[in-house]
Design an enzyme around this catalytic site. Structure first.
Site, PDB file in Angstrom:
ATOM      1  N   ASP A  45      45.614  27.033  40.840  1.00 51.02           N
ATOM      2  CA  ASP A  45      45.680  27.653  39.903  1.00 51.02           C
ATOM      3  C   ASP A  45      44.285  28.340  39.774  1.00 51.02           C
ATOM      4  OD1 ASP A  45      45.312  29.170  37.309  1.00 51.02           O
ATOM      5  OD2 ASP A  45      45.909  27.842  35.840  1.00 51.02           O
ATOM      6  N   LYS A 100      41.684  46.743  37.468  1.00 54.17           N
ATOM      7  CA  LYS A 100      41.934  47.335  38.900  1.00 54.17           C
ATOM      8  C   LYS A 100      40.850  48.220  39.562  1.00 54.17           C
ATOM      9  CE  LYS A 100      46.121  45.510  39.772  1.00 54.17           C
ATOM     10  NZ  LYS A 100      46.159  44.235  40.581  1.00 54.17           N
ATOM     11  N   THR A 106      59.045  43.584  46.276  1.00 52.57           N
ATOM     12  CA  THR A 106      58.724  42.241  46.300  1.00 52.57           C
ATOM     13  C   THR A 106      59.960  41.741  45.621  1.00 52.57           C
ATOM     14  OG1 THR A 106      57.856  42.732  43.864  1.00 52.57           O
ATOM     15  CG2 THR A 106      56.234  42.745  45.720  1.00 52.57           C
ATOM     16  N   TYR A 154      44.674  47.352  32.414  1.00 53.04           N
ATOM     17  CA  TYR A 154      45.103  47.344  33.582  1.00 53.04           C
ATOM     18  C   TYR A 154      44.136  48.236  34.421  1.00 53.04           C
ATOM     19  CZ  TYR A 154      48.403  47.491  37.507  1.00 53.04           C
ATOM     20  OH  TYR A 154      49.075  47.623  38.866  1.00 53.04           O
TER      21      TYR A 154
END
Length: 306
Positions: free
Chosen positions: A79, A181, A212, A177
């Site tokens: 993790d 990014k 994906t 986001y």
């Protein structure tokens, strides 16, 4: 077109690919395995434990396929939001190999729980936990890199690749986001500046619209097929393999590169023989809206309420 990729020789090279139980990380690990590299495959999804978001794929699955293709796959449950796990990873690679040639920072937990609140909702309607998922993902990349880069310094060579996405000044459709990014791209630039005199390169690589497991599940639920711009996760892996074997890769250090552009430059294709160009958002819905729709369909089709 036919698949024209001739895998470079990465025999003797040691790589760590984070978040490689599925998706882009898995595709990168498999391409490196086909080139003969030793690949440490990390992620939280294991055969004996939980799988993130109940999606298919585990670190063991990927590692076994890396070995089957000619490399050596080593599965490690990790993790990357946990500093203790990152420290254990660095200790393991140091004990096993004493060196590292490639680190691919792919792990990203920012899409989890996406069905709970619209991914593309305005920032004042966004829960703080979503920001914290983004923050933990970027912090994990930073922590992994600072722990593993010392294994590259003695030989004064190596490559750090950050997997991210931005598109110039185009807003990605969600404040957190967009910020994180863009920050991932900026982090690679800063790392490159610190590493330049040590012979280690750091750069950011942008995939396109990748087919994906999440995307395939959404298509299956919607009954629609792939867009013409879609490509496989291994297309990104082939770009990474090309960069690792480029003797001039230091000249690219600090840059933000696109998989499609590298395919044209290095001459490789996707697994189906096509060569999708660099992905651009202009003329398409924002990436946040795209992810919201995909996550919503996947959650509904699997009966999840996340």
């Amino acid at each position: 077109m036919n698949d024209t990729w001739n895998a470079p020789d990465l025999g003797g090279k040691v790589a760590v690919v984070t978040g490689a139980s599925r998706g882009v990380g898995r595709g990168i690990a498999l391409a490196l395995g086909e080139a003969g590299a030793t690949v440490y495959v990390t992620g939280r999804s294991t055969r004996t434990g939980e799988r993130t978001e109940n999606m298919p794929g585990t670190v063991e699955d990927t590692a076994e396929e890396v070995t089957r293709r000619g490399g050596k796959g080593i599965a490690l449950r990790c993790d990357h939001g946990d500093p203790a796990d990152n420290a254990a990873l660095a200790e393991r690679v140091a004990a096993d190999q004493g060196r590292l040639d490639l680190l691919v920072n792919n792990a990203w937990g920012g899409y989890e729980r996406s069905a709970e609140v619209r991914f593309d909702a305005p920032f004042w309607e966004q829960p703080l936990w979503r920001y914290e998922l983004f923050e933990a993902s970027l912090r994990g990349q930073y922590d992994v890199t600072r722990r593993l880069v010392p294994l590259m310094l003695p030989q004064q060579s190596g490559l750090v690749v950050g997997i991210s996405f931005s598109d110039g000044d185009i807003y990605l459709g969600q404040v957190g986001y967009d910020v994180f990014k863009s920050a991932a791209d900026r982090m690679c630039r800063g790392m490159a500046a610190d590493l330049r005199k040590r012979g280690v390169a750091a750069l950011c690589l942008h995939p396109g619209f990748v087919r994906t497991e999440r995307v395939e599940a959404a298509w299956a639920a919607m009954g629609s097929g792939p867009a013409s711009v879609v490509h496989s996760p291994e297309y990104v892996g082939r770009a990474v393999a090309a960069l690792v074997t480029d003797p001039q890769v230091m000249e690219r250090s600090g840059q933000v590169l696109s998989t499609g552009d590298l395919a044209a430059e290095y001459g490789f294709t996707d697994v189906d023989g096509r060569r999708p160009p660099a992905f651009r958002l202009e003329g398409r819905m924002s990436l946040a809206t795209r992810m919201h729709r995909l996550n919503k369909v996947v959650s509904a089709s699997s009966g999840q309420d996340r």
